[in-house]
Structure formats: structure tokens, C-alpha cells
Design a protein around this motif. Structure first.
Motif, PDB file in Angstrom:
ATOM      1  N   TRP A   1      64.212  32.285  35.352  1.00 53.51           N
ATOM      2  CA  TRP A   1      64.583  33.442  34.541  1.00 53.51           C
ATOM      3  C   TRP A   1      63.262  33.952  33.955  1.00 53.51           C
ATOM      4  N   ILE A   2      62.849  35.117  34.405  1.00 51.03           N
ATOM      5  CA  ILE A   2      61.513  35.609  34.088  1.00 51.03           C
ATOM      6  C   ILE A   2      61.409  35.999  32.615  1.00 51.03           C
ATOM      7  N   HIS A   3      60.375  35.468  31.957  1.00 48.89           N
ATOM      8  CA  HIS A   3      60.041  35.812  30.574  1.00 48.89           C
ATOM      9  C   HIS A   3      58.553  36.121  30.527  1.00 48.89           C
ATOM     10  N   ALA A   4      58.208  37.282  29.990  1.00 50.57           N
ATOM     11  CA  ALA A   4      56.811  37.718  29.979  1.00 50.57           C
ATOM     12  C   ALA A   4      55.919  36.762  29.192  1.00 50.57           C
ATOM     13  N   ASP A   5      56.470  36.097  28.159  1.00 51.45           N
ATOM     14  CA  ASP A   5      55.623  35.227  27.342  1.00 51.45           C
ATOM     15  C   ASP A   5      55.302  33.898  28.020  1.00 51.45           C
ATOM     16  N   LYS A   6      55.797  33.696  29.225  1.00 48.77           N
ATOM     17  CA  LYS A   6      55.480  32.482  29.973  1.00 48.77           C
ATOM     18  C   LYS A   6      54.267  32.679  30.884  1.00 48.77           C
TER      19      LYS A   6
END
Length: 337
Positions: A153-158
Motif C-alpha cells: 500500500w503505497i505511502h509517500a513517507d516511506k
């Protein structure tokens, strides 16, 4: 006493008789001045063939990068390692193998006749004009793609940038996928959906320097995508097959499972290049061509770049062990045309 960490060391490959420089990136827990910092070299007989280093250099927690003067080597295998002198005592950092190959006349490398048209060295925070870290049209639901055996699940803060390195991190998330499995928050960057909208083309050569993850369930890749297709997998990696890279041309099918225990391993930095030829897509490891698919891509082929850390859902490779994290790093991506 400071603790010095070696962040990066190259080269892993050179051509006999051609001048090559070494690059060493280090950082320290506290700032201190080293009497000498160098890249040490030992041949198969233990002979000292060190690169020329620097003197009275300050190493800080923010890091220091040494690029040595160039020199040449005979064919063979060499051990290289960072080394620094403090208080008259030498301290050695972790070593890697440098392979020096024979020079062959009449051939041409993947960058011959080309120039760099696009490069990312991660010297600054990711630019939204250049990188989209929100999702990709390659995923069924843009941020996630459970039908491809992914827990992503794509999260920009990762995706974070520090010390000229981009780091992708995956940890268990709160979302539930459509198949009922719990998602992992992870990172992805793509040139699709950006103001720059950079695309690679047929006959481009793309090269990246990456550090493979060690954690089971990690699934890093550099690949291409456009209009529901145009996919070429520059590489895919799974730590349960620790010395293997997957190369795949999905446009005109060609595939190889490349194994090299010295160049490909968890936490090892490796240079991976791909030439998107019209008659053959060629793959290079540390400067050496290791596979040609003989099929290539159409002359009109274009595609966006994607660099990401996926998380395996268990159908083909083990799932990760909570709480993680899974970690994947890259130093640069560069395109020649």
C-alpha cells in the motif's frame, strides 16, 4: 572513540588497463579528523595496491565522500576496503570484491556514442516535478495491487532521501486489501504523473546502483510501464533467493534468472544496467553484459521508470515477518541516449 560506518564503496568492476577511480562514502558517530582516509586494495597474493587517499580529513555524522585519483589494474580479483588512520593506528572497514576484466578490442559498451540525458543522484529531497510517490497506473488500485501477489500500500513517507541515498521502507499498515490480507505500507517512485514526465526510449541505456535488502518478503525492482504495458523489468530481487536477479522483457518476451554469489547478495551494492535495444534488451552487472534476450523492444517503444520496494504476499516467495522493517536503498539512476 568514533564509530565509522561505510555507506558505499566502489568500483566492483573495472577493465584491465583502463583508469578507474574509487569512491568511498563514510560517516562517523562524532566528528573527528583522520590522519589518512583511503581505499585499500589487495591482490590475490596480498600485495598492497592502494588508491591514493587524502590526509587530515574531517569525517562527520553528515558523512564524507572520497573520490580517489584514477589508476589501472591487471586482470584478476582484488579485495578493496575503506581504511582510515587515527592516532597512528589503521582501522579497516568492510571489504568488497573488485573484478578486473580483460580488455576486448572491437566491442562497444552500452554507453558508447551516447550521452547522459537524465540523471538522479538523490542529492536533494524528491522533487514532485520529477517523481510521483503517490502511486502508479501499473497498480490496479493505483496505491495497491493485491492481484499481483503484493501486500503493498503505497505511502509517500516511506521514501526518504539522506546522504545522497534514497531509502524505501516497508512496515505493517492499517489498511486491508480487497483479498482480506493486511497491507504493508511501502514506497514507490515513478516518473509517470509528473510535470517532467520523463520516459525512456528504445536504445536508451539505464543504470542504477542499489543495495539489496536482507529481509524475507522484500521485493525491490526497477522497471518500466506505460499505457497498461511496455514493461521491462530491469531487475527484481527476493532475499529468499539471495544471489539471484530476475531480468524480464514483457514487451517481446525474454527472461533470465541471473545468479552470481559475489555480485548479488543481501546488503551488497551492485550496479545494474539495461540497454533497451531494438533487436535485443541487454542486461549488465557491474559493467559486464550478462544477458541478451535477442528480442528487444519496438523502435517506437517508450515508458516511464518505476523504482520501488514491493512486499510479497506468499504465493511465490515468503511473506515478511512483522514488525519489519524491510529496507531497500539506491544511490543513483542515470539514462544515456
Amino acid at each position: 572513540m568514533p564509530t565509522v560506518t561505510q555507506l558505499y564503496l566502489a568500483p566492483a568492476y573495472a577493465i584491465a588497463g583502463n583508469e578507474v577511480a574509487a569512491t568511498l562514502k563514510v560517516r562517523s558517530t562524532v566528528s573527528f579528523t583522520a590522519q589518512t582516509l583511503t581505499v585499500a586494495v589487495r591482490d590475490a597474493f596480498g600485495h598492497n595496491l592502494d588508491f591514493i587517499g587524502v590526509h587530515n580529513v574531517t569525517i562527520t555524522p553528515a558523512g564524507y565522500t572520497l573520490t580517489t585519483p584514477s589508476k589501472t589494474f591487471y586482470p584478476g580479483e582484488y579485495t578493496i576496503f575503506g581504511a582510515y588512520q587515527l592516532g597512528g593506528v589503521w582501522y579497516s572497514l568492510p571489504s568488497v570484491l573488485m573484478i578486473v576484466g580483460e580488455a576486448h578490442g572491437g566491442g562497444s559498451g552500452p554507453t558508447e556514442g551516447k550521452s547522459v540525458v537524465w540523471a538522479e543522484h538523490f542529492e536533494h529531497p524528491l522533487s514532485r516535478d520529477r517523481w510521483n510517490s503517490a502511486g502508479t497506473s501499473a497498480y490496479q488500485y493505483y496505491t495497491h495491487n493485491p492481484n499481483d501477489d503484493k501486500l503493498d500500500w503505497i505511502h509517500a513517507d516511506k521514501v526518504t532521501v539522506a546522504n545522497n541515498i534514497v531509502t524505501f521502507t516497508a512496515v505493517p499498515g492499517n489498511e486491508t486489501l480487497e483479498n482480506g490480507k493486511k497491507a504493508w505500507n511501502t514506497g514507490l517512485i515513478t516518473t509517470e504523473g509528473t510535470l517532467e514526465a520523463f520516459e525512456v526510449r528504445a536504445n536508451d541505456y539505464v543504470e542504477t546502483l542499489v543495495q539489496m535488502p536482507a529481509e524475507l518478503g522484500a521485493w525491490p525492482a526497477l522497471w518500466t510501464w506505460r499505457d497498461g504495458d511496455n514493461e521491462v523489468d530491469n531487475f527484481e530481487y527476493h532475499p529468499d533467493n539471495p544471489n539471484l536477479l530476475e531480468f524480464t522483457n514483457h514487451v517481446r518476451f525474454g527472461q533470465d534468472y541471473y545468479t552470481n554469489a559475489q555480485a548479488v547478495a543481501p546488503l551488497v551494492w551492485v550496479t545494474i544496467g539495461t540497454l533497451y535495444g531494438a533487436t535485443s534488451v541487454d542486461w549488465y552487472i557491474n559493467g559486464t553484459r550478462v544477458f541478451s534476450d535477442g528480442t528487444g523492444v519496438p523502435a517506437s517503444w517508450t515508458a516511464f521508470l518505476i523504482l520501488n520496494l514491493s512486499v510479497c504476499a506468499g504465493a511465490f516467495h515468503p511473506t515478511p515477518i512483522p514488525p519489519g522493517p524491510l529496507v531497500f536503498r539506491a544511490d543513483y539512476i542515470q539514462v544515456w541516449r
